[in-house]
Design a protein around this motif. Sequence first.
Motif: not given
Length: 425
Positions: A97-99, A131-132, A137-138, A142-143
Amino acid sequence: MVQSIAAGAAVPRGMLIADAWAQLGDGVAPLSNPSGRPLARTVKLLLDPLVLRPTMNPRFAGGMVGVEHVDELRRVLLEAGPALAATAAWFQLLKQARRRAGVTEGNPQDLYFQRCFELAHEHGDPRAVPDAEAIAAETVAEVRAERGEVTVDRLRRFMTDPDQVVRLAGLLQHAWADRPAPGPAPRDGLTAFLDTCATEPDERAWKALAANGTGTAEAAELDRPRVARDYGLTEKDRPAPPALGDRASKRRLPPPFDRSIMERLFAAFTAVFQRASMADIPTMVVGEIHRSASAWQLAEEPSRVAMALGRDASNGIDYWVDPPLTSDANGRLQARYAREAYVHAVHRLADPESANVPDDLKHEIVYVQGPYLRRLWARLHGRELRGETTAAADVWDLLDGVFRSVLLDQRDRLRRLLERDGGPA
């Protein structure tokens, strides 16, 4: 492995953790190094604070574990296996998700390990969560939002939020109530390391001091009356739990052990490049609460060893006249101190009434160990907040650099004072 150890013996903690970790299998591979052992950050961010919890379980603290506790430590780690495997799976998802989000700043392990542990306990294995990917992604968003506002204002808002104050005060109370009893008598090895660290630093000896819990053992004396006060680390008879705090000023910072949690974190916000390497606000605050209840009020054993080394390296400088030399490092600091002309001048000021030097500055110049240990603590504390490690080759530069910084600061303060009063600079 353990069955062959004699009763009453102790086993290296790292070997026990590695042995139990190997039994967890491929599920924890994302949290492991190429040799199959847990990453250093896995131990620092997951196993110590969230699984083994040595502050609450002192039998698991230190570099050695009594043989009577070996099976229990292994059992605790193996029971945490499913949660750790789920943590590893969430970590893989968050990195993906970070990428996709194009996030590049910060170390993913620092940013996400503890969040992934929370997700593992809240949702279980992400492969069983429909919904993993959306949750991952959420979490990344947030971070990122939290880190985008790592400022003093946000720290103050977090620490003055009424709901957070109640929760943090409870954490602080429990952290200090669960402080382990003082360990065994300090172990030998500090003087031998100080004899060689300036010329031939021994990495094996340095690691052995940390693995044996030498810094933690040496901190036991700080709870005796006036010891920490004599070292300049507190103005109280004994160290006491800090306040949470709601404000801070660099001009009025008290000694390290008397600083509030807010004041301890305040100095870390002075530069953008420092903030970029730090955790988010909630993680920093909780970590600082636990750090305040630890030996030397530092979280890492190498930092505690460095404090013990600094104490011994600066010992006796206050004697001034024919001081005893306890190590090569001690002799080098003594020689640097004795070369300072302003130090000679202040020592010649026998009559306080005739001196233009304030008592507090005169005290710091004559009794230099206090300001030295205060600055060494601040330097080590900052390194911990930024996740910087210390190798054997760094130790002398650290000890000598802090001492040089203290002397330069004293010299400049004295020069400004004399120039202001019209005396010779």
